[in-house]
Write an enzyme that holds these catalytic residues in place. Structure first.
Site, PDB file in Angstrom:
ATOM      1  N   LYS A  65       0.836  -1.207   0.000  1.00 48.65           N
ATOM      2  CA  LYS A  65       0.000   0.000   0.000  1.00 48.65           C
ATOM      3  C   LYS A  65       0.868   1.253   0.000  1.00 48.65           C
ATOM      4  CE  LYS A  65      -3.714   2.167   2.728  1.00 48.65           C
ATOM      5  NZ  LYS A  65      -4.637   1.976   3.866  1.00 48.65           N
ATOM      6  N   SER A  96      -9.220   2.360   2.869  1.00 47.68           N
ATOM      7  CA  SER A  96      -8.278   3.074   2.030  1.00 47.68           C
ATOM      8  C   SER A  96      -7.278   2.126   1.351  1.00 47.68           C
ATOM      9  CB  SER A  96      -7.503   4.084   2.891  1.00 47.68           C
ATOM     10  OG  SER A  96      -6.780   3.391   3.928  1.00 47.68           O
ATOM     11  N   SER A 106     -10.204  -0.171   6.957  1.00 48.63           N
ATOM     12  CA  SER A 106      -9.584  -0.137   5.638  1.00 48.63           C
ATOM     13  C   SER A 106      -8.899  -1.416   5.184  1.00 48.63           C
ATOM     14  CB  SER A 106      -8.584   1.017   5.569  1.00 48.63           C
ATOM     15  OG  SER A 106      -9.237   2.244   5.767  1.00 48.63           O
TER      16      SER A 106
END
Length: 456
Positions: A93, A162, A186
């Site tokens: 990420k 996210s 998330s």
């Protein structure tokens, strides 16, 4: 609505090296059946095919990935010991630092940022022999403003947030596993929307050094994969004490994969918890949980959380918004006109939080965990929705409310892709465990998936 027996909707990618899981790929590379370069090439080919539609990657450098793979193949040929992820590509990420790659965190305010050091979890992945494939898309500063990623099952729907790019990349067969982070929902929510397994460990299990700080009391690094075994092995690698992270506990290796794949000593019993936000659940989610309870019979009881849990979402918001206001101060002060309206509102709300309210909101974490202990004394795990239902449209990343209580309490949770909604899209079941008992949670989640598979 149907309970699907954890099929995870992974029929979509097809067949080939890119569709194999972490554990299987690591075994094939270790045995010399395939090379790390072949596996990496297969992932890059899948990305070339699916990325124009899914848009899961913030930064991808094929030469960078292939150079790692070739070096790992040379390492194996030398006869030296191999790590548990030798030759396995992993997505990262884009709020997690990777030496040599951009880390722009989903905001123009960090455009061109290129860290000089690996985050602790990336260093652990490299030591385990993983190929760092690239950086996956995040929302703006890992908060709520959507990124460019689309849901692999329906490009008109959100993949969640996210950790949107990580979940979508795994679901689309672009990479067998990826790292995400969770400060609210998330990891768990995008895993549900994309139909993969998402594991958020206990808060003190994985180091956050080298990762964007949002709210230190809640920030957790989790894993995305297409099986419990794969999510467990990936978490095993990144877990471990780091004295540079003051939130970590000193402990030995968690042995998550070993525990997860062991047979439970007795048949587990589960607590079905609706939570105070049950009214946000879609009709197909409600029907799915009714079916799940019917299938499990006397192995599951409905349990109501005591009244103080009604405050958990507000308590979480108080702490998280105040922490965001503190840690994102430079973004707000230097470039507020380039932040989304939603993020500006969060920062401004956080700046209004009184110190006494912030302190009290943090103290309630341990109080609510005391109440959870009484549930976990009777039940192996809690089951509850991972999200209200199927993925909504692209205008937002979906409601994290079903995740908030568990993130607030710092307990481990895992999304198990057990349900399919009326539109044919995945809906995850969230399985929640006692704080610090991550392996037992994964074992129970694996048992649940197997139990429902026999009734599918």
């Amino acid at each position: 609505m149907a309970v699907s027996g954890a099929r995870a909707m992974n029929e979509m990618p097809g067949t080939g090296l890119a569709d194999l899981g972490i554990v299987e790929l690591a075994g094939l590379v270790a045995a010399g059946t395939v090379k790390a370069e072949e596996v990496t090439q297969a992932c890059l080919a899948r990305i070339a095919d699916r990325e124009p539609e899914v848009c899961a990657w913030a930064h991808l450098d094929a030469d960078y990935a292939l150079a790692q793979a070739r070096a790992l193949d040379a390492h194996r040929a030398s006869g030296r010991p191999l790590g548990p992820l030798h030759g396995v590509p992993i997505g990262i990420k884009d709020i997690i630092d990777v030496r040599g790659l951009p880390c722009e965190r989903g905001t123009v305010l960090d455009q061109g940022r290129r860290p000089g050091d690996d985050a602790a979890v990336v260093a652990r992945l490299r030591a385990a022999g993983a190929v760092i494939l690239g950086k996956t898309v995040t929302t703006e500063l890992a908060v709520y403003a959507p990124g460019k990623t689309r849901n692999p099952h329906d490009p008109a729907r959100t993949p969640g947030g996210s950790s949107s790019g990580s979940a979508a990349a795994v679901a689309a067969g672009m990479v067998p596993g990826a790292l995400g982070t969770q400060t609210n929902g998330s990891v768990i929510r995008p895993a549900s929307f994309c139909g993969v397994y998402g594991f958020k460990p206990s808060h003190d299990l994985v180091s956050r050094r080298g990762v964007l700080t949002e709210s230190p009391i809640f920030d957790s690094i989790g894993t995305m994969a297409r099986s419990i075994e794969d999510a467990s092995l990936l978490a095993d690698v990144i877990a471990g004490y780091d004295p540079a992270d003051p939130w970590m506990r000193t402990s030995g290796p968690p042995k998550l994969l070993e525990t997860a794949t062991a047979e439970p000593p007795v048949r587990p019993t589960l607590a079905f918890v609706r939570t105070p936000v049950w009214d946000r659940a879609d009709d197909d989610t409600r029907a799915g949980f009714a079916e799940l309870c019917d299938v499990l019979g006397d192995a599951i009881d409905e349990v109501a959380l005591p009244e103080p849990f009604d405050r958990a979402i507000d308590l979480h918001r108080t702490v998280m918004n105040a922490d965001i206001a503190r840690h994102f101060a430079r973004y707000y002060d230097d470039g507020r006109d380039r932040l989304s309206a939603r993020l500006r509102e969060i920062i401004e709300d956080g700046r209004r939080v009184l110190a006494v309210d912030y302190i009290l909101a943090r103290e309630w974490v341990d109080i609510l965990n005391g109440a959870l202990e009484q549930i976990f004394d009777r039940y192996d795990a809690i089951v509850t929705p991972a999200a209200p239902g199927e993925a909504p449209g692209l205008e937002a990343t979906g409601d994290p409310a079903f995740c908030t209580i568990w993130t607030y309490c710092q307990v481990p949770a895992v999304t198990v892709p057990l349900m399919v909604g009326d539109d044919g899209l995945p809906i995850g079941v969230q399985v929640v465990g006692r704080r610090g008992q991550d392996g037992r949670l994964l074992r129970t989640a694996r048992w649940l998936a197997g139990e429902l598979a026999t009734h599918a």
